[in-house]
Design an enzyme around this catalytic site. Sequence first.
Site, PDB file in Angstrom:
ATOM      1  N   GLN A   1      -3.170 -12.008  14.179  1.00 26.10           N
ATOM      2  CA  GLN A   1      -4.396 -12.163  14.212  1.00 26.10           C
ATOM      3  C   GLN A   1      -5.073 -11.206  15.281  1.00 26.10           C
ATOM      4  OE1 GLN A   1      -5.466 -16.847  14.038  1.00 26.10           O
ATOM      5  NE2 GLN A   1      -3.184 -16.599  14.948  1.00 26.10           N
TER       6      GLN A   1
ATOM      7  N   ILE B   1      -6.246  -7.835  17.494  1.00 23.92           N
ATOM      8  CA  ILE B   1      -7.046  -6.748  17.063  1.00 23.92           C
ATOM      9  C   ILE B   1      -6.480  -5.558  18.072  1.00 23.92           C
ATOM     10  CG2 ILE B   1      -8.670  -7.991  15.648  1.00 23.92           C
ATOM     11  CD1 ILE B   1     -10.333  -7.756  18.584  1.00 23.92           C
TER      12      ILE B   1
ATOM     13  N   HIS C   1      -7.139  -9.803  11.184  1.00 20.59           N
ATOM     14  CA  HIS C   1      -8.389  -9.876  11.755  1.00 20.59           C
ATOM     15  C   HIS C   1      -8.931  -8.309  12.015  1.00 20.59           C
ATOM     16  CE1 HIS C   1      -8.099 -14.398  13.117  1.00 20.59           C
ATOM     17  NE2 HIS C   1      -8.616 -14.191  11.943  1.00 20.59           N
TER      18      HIS C   1
ATOM     19  N   ASN D   1       5.665 -21.079  21.974  1.00 25.25           N
ATOM     20  CA  ASN D   1       4.189 -21.140  22.644  1.00 25.25           C
ATOM     21  C   ASN D   1       4.448 -21.984  24.072  1.00 25.25           C
ATOM     22  OD1 ASN D   1       1.699 -22.064  23.620  1.00 25.25           O
ATOM     23  ND2 ASN D   1       1.039 -21.729  21.278  1.00 25.25           N
TER      24      ASN D   1
END
Length: 246
Positions: free
Chosen positions: A102, A104, A120, A215
């Site tokens: 996701q 960039i 994205h 995470n």
Amino acid sequence: MDESSVKKAAEIILSAKSCIAFTGAGVSVESGIPPFRGENSLWNRYDPKVLDLNFFKASPEVSWPVIKEIFYDFFGLAKPNKAHKVLARMEQAGMLKCVVTQNIDNLHQDAGSKEVYEFHGNLQRIICTRCDYRVMAPDADFSKLPLMCPKCGGLLKPDFVFFGEQIPVEAYEKSVVAARQADVCLIVGSTGEVMPAAIIPSEAKRNKAVVIEINPDESHFTGNITDIHLKGKAGEVFSELEKFLF
Ligand code: APR
């Protein structure tokens, strides 16, 4: 994060036929790029409306200075961290089919990953909203904002997905195919809040993939589709994983 879980995750990865990685902003936090959500996040400091496509087109003189500050002055200095590097090493060793990201920030590619599906888009490319002109960010002239096309005078835009904009079709299709063929899916640093990106790990799960989440916190995936949650920072977890993978 206990060593036995890391060891178990590594064994699952080593025996996988098709392991993919789905990454979010969290994989780049240790490279100095803040996440979009949570404490010290970008959307706590900046108004996300600057990345709304209609707002950007109506008020580029408002959006472009903030975009430059966040994505070119600040993001531009970031370097890949241990997590990006181990993911690239896993691909080179044939352990990882692709990274669906996701992000960039181009850090997966900077670390050496080749098969990267940019869900994205990517801030490195700047494109014209009117003609086929495009320029790579390092060659763009940021001295005068908003950036305008030298070819047709149209508004230039970073080639990443704004709110209200379509996901790049090729990245979407390749990600879904990869997820459906995966028997292991790593989720690294994502809240799972943003659709349709968050369907990718779910597609892998629907096809019986084992889901390993990395995470420090819980996400929308944890407790839903995650099978093993390695609770820790991506760079630290991948440093541990690397010891069992290579
Ligand atoms: N290592 C791993 N994960 C981390 C780390 C770290 N060092 N630090 C934070 N995280 C986790 C957070 O716990 C959170 O779950 O990374 C996640 C960051 O969440 P978001 O900022 O929402 O990132 P992401 O899920 O990628 O957001 C999706 O939202 O604004 C859009 O386009 C933007 O791609 C972005 C999308």
